[in-house]
Scaffold this motif. Structure first.
Motif, short mmCIF file in Angstrom:
data_model
loop_
_atom_site.label_atom_id
_atom_site.label_comp_id
_atom_site.label_asym_id
_atom_site.label_seq_id
_atom_site.Cartn_x
_atom_site.Cartn_y
_atom_site.Cartn_z
N UNK A 82 5.85 -13.28 -4.88
CA UNK A 82 5.73 -12.13 -4.19
C UNK A 82 4.90 -11.42 -5.10
N UNK A 83 5.00 -11.50 -6.55
CA UNK A 83 4.18 -10.73 -7.49
C UNK A 83 2.88 -10.81 -7.09
N UNK A 84 2.40 -12.06 -7.15
CA UNK A 84 1.12 -12.57 -6.80
C UNK A 84 0.29 -11.87 -5.35
N UNK A 85 1.41 -11.70 -4.61
CA UNK A 85 1.01 -11.35 -3.49
C UNK A 85 0.77 -9.92 -3.17
N UNK A 86 1.62 -8.81 -3.79
CA UNK A 86 1.65 -7.55 -3.77
C UNK A 86 0.32 -7.29 -4.82
N UNK A 87 -0.01 -7.87 -5.88
CA UNK A 87 -1.09 -7.72 -6.89
C UNK A 87 -2.29 -8.04 -6.19
N UNK A 88 -2.34 -9.18 -5.22
CA UNK A 88 -3.63 -9.36 -4.27
C UNK A 88 -3.89 -8.00 -3.49
N UNK A 89 -2.83 -7.65 -2.82
CA UNK A 89 -2.97 -6.37 -1.89
C UNK A 89 -3.54 -5.35 -2.58
N UNK A 90 -3.06 -5.06 -3.89
CA UNK A 90 -3.54 -3.76 -4.59
C UNK A 90 -4.72 -4.13 -5.26
N UNK A 91 -5.24 -5.12 -5.41
CA UNK A 91 -6.77 -5.65 -5.85
C UNK A 91 -7.66 -5.49 -4.85
N UNK A 92 -7.28 -5.67 -3.71
CA UNK A 92 -8.14 -5.81 -2.55
C UNK A 92 -7.71 -4.73 -1.50
N UNK A 93 -7.16 -5.36 -0.36
CA UNK A 93 -6.67 -4.47 0.65
C UNK A 93 -5.52 -5.40 1.36
N UNK A 94 -4.63 -5.04 2.39
CA UNK A 94 -3.90 -5.65 3.04
C UNK A 94 -4.51 -6.78 3.58
N UNK A 95 -5.59 -6.67 4.51
CA UNK A 95 -6.18 -7.57 5.35
C UNK A 95 -6.43 -8.92 4.64
N UNK A 96 -7.02 -8.64 3.36
CA UNK A 96 -7.52 -9.71 2.52
C UNK A 96 -6.47 -10.44 1.90
N UNK A 97 -5.53 -9.55 1.39
CA UNK A 97 -4.33 -10.16 0.93
C UNK A 97 -3.48 -11.15 1.78
N UNK A 98 -3.09 -10.72 2.74
CA UNK A 98 -2.38 -11.49 3.85
C UNK A 98 -3.21 -12.69 4.29
N UNK A 152 0.94 -1.15 -0.13
CA UNK A 152 0.10 -0.01 0.15
C UNK A 152 0.84 1.38 0.18
N UNK A 153 1.99 1.19 0.73
CA UNK A 153 2.68 2.35 0.78
C UNK A 153 3.52 2.76 -0.41
N UNK A 154 4.00 1.71 -1.33
CA UNK A 154 4.82 2.02 -2.41
C UNK A 154 3.67 2.13 -3.60
N UNK A 155 4.16 2.87 -4.49
CA UNK A 155 3.45 3.25 -5.58
C UNK A 155 3.53 2.25 -6.77
N UNK A 156 4.51 1.45 -6.74
CA UNK A 156 4.60 0.70 -7.88
C UNK A 156 3.83 -0.58 -8.07
N UNK A 157 3.66 -1.01 -9.37
CA UNK A 157 2.74 -2.45 -9.29
C UNK A 157 3.57 -3.63 -8.88
N UNK A 158 2.80 -4.61 -8.79
CA UNK A 158 3.49 -5.94 -8.12
C UNK A 158 4.54 -6.38 -8.85
N UNK A 159 4.90 -6.44 -10.21
CA UNK A 159 6.02 -7.00 -10.76
C UNK A 159 7.20 -6.05 -10.48
#
Length: 295
Positions: free
Chosen positions: A79-95, A26-33
């Motif tokens: 890791x790519x799937x992890x951060x993409x999941x967070x950016x598509x939903x939120x931290x709580x759901x992704x983790x 959430x803090x970093x503006x970059x996409x997952x990859x």
């Protein structure tokens, strides 16, 4: 008994540090990859510097390097799937979705290692899966994030199993393995970046400013190198299932931090908390089983 207990303590320290990882999505503006690419480059530099100062850098046979680097590709994709999941939903759901790694381990481990299915592990896994089903029942807006989170968990489970086998075969120490895994992930993602830019031309691939740079440095050092060294060490003494079960505690840590920083508790409801309680229960039961079995 003491050695097993100490290993469990080290493992749970790693899990606590890993609980901060999702916050950076959430803090970093970059996409997952590109985010993972910068993370792994930072980790390579930091880890290589540490090993160099400790005079622990050494040559490894190319055959072993290729096998370890192959595990690194799985780690990068996880890791790519992890951060993409967070950016598509939120931290709580992704983790929270990472908790399904225990379920995937019960499926993959017997297939990869040709061993009998442990029915006790399956029972404990389904407690965690029940928790995920409760979480899945929330807002339909988060379904894509949940699907990516499940992919993330499957990749992590496969990485853990194969990593154990490669560690035993190559007999390399945990730090050396992590270094080559990170290098393998960096090389793989470097090849993927042109395709990423072609598919997502509007997505930034360069850090936006000092805040991104500092976050990437912290993510790639304190919250990557340290927990993964601890985790790889634990994988030498504990089963992949036990390690994955322990990592089910990552969601509560991340959720608590996200609640303070982003106010995410307003986005989830009662079913989410039921799911989290079931996930924590599965971890407690598995940890008790490991300790009790070594008395």
């Amino acid at each position: 008994m003491r050695e097993k207990t100490l290993t469990l303590i080290i493992l749970h320290i790693a899990v606590f540090l890993a609980g901060w990882t999702g916050i950076f999505g959430r803090l970093i503006s970059l996409g997952g990859l590109p985010l993972v690419w910068y993370r792994m480059i930072t980790s390579v530099v930091v880890l290589a510097a540490v090993l160099g100062c400790m005079h622990r850098l050494h040559r490894t046979a190319w055959k072993a390097v290729l096998k370890i680097a192959g595990c690194g590709i799985l780690l990068a994709l996880h890791w790519v799937a992890f951060f993409a999941s967070i950016q598509a939903s939120n931290v709580s759901i992704g983790v929270a979705c990472v908790a399904t790694s225990c379920f995937f381990t019960t499926l993959f481990d017997p297939l990869v290692n040709r061993r009998r299915i442990q029915w006790k592990n399956i029972l404990l896994s389904f407690i965690a899966i029940a928790g995920i089903l409760f979480i899945f029942s929330i807002d339909v807006r988060f379904r894509l994030g949940i699907a990516l989170g499940l992919l993330c968990a499957a990749l992590y489970s496969l990485f853990s199993i194969l990593n154990i086998n490669v560690a035993r075969e190559t007999k390399e120490d945990s730090a050396t393995m992590l270094l080559y895994e990170l290098i393998g992930g960096v090389l793989f993602l470097t090849l993927c970046i042109p395709a990423f830019r072609a598919l997502y031309p509007a997505e930034p691939v360069v850090p936006a400013g000092m805040a991104d740079l500092i976050s990437l440095l912290l993510l790639g050092s304190v919250f990557t190198v340290i927990p993964f060294l601890f985790q790889l060490q634990a994988l030498r003494k504990l089963s992949a299932f036990t390690v994955n079960m322990a990592y089910n505690l990552e969601p509560p840590y991340s959720i608590a931090i996200a609640a303070v920083l982003f106010g995410e508790l307003q986005e989830v409801g009662f079913s989410f908390w039921v799911g989290i309680c079931l996930i924590v229960l599965s971890v407690v039961l598995q940890t008790y089983s490991v300790v009790r079995g070594n008395k």
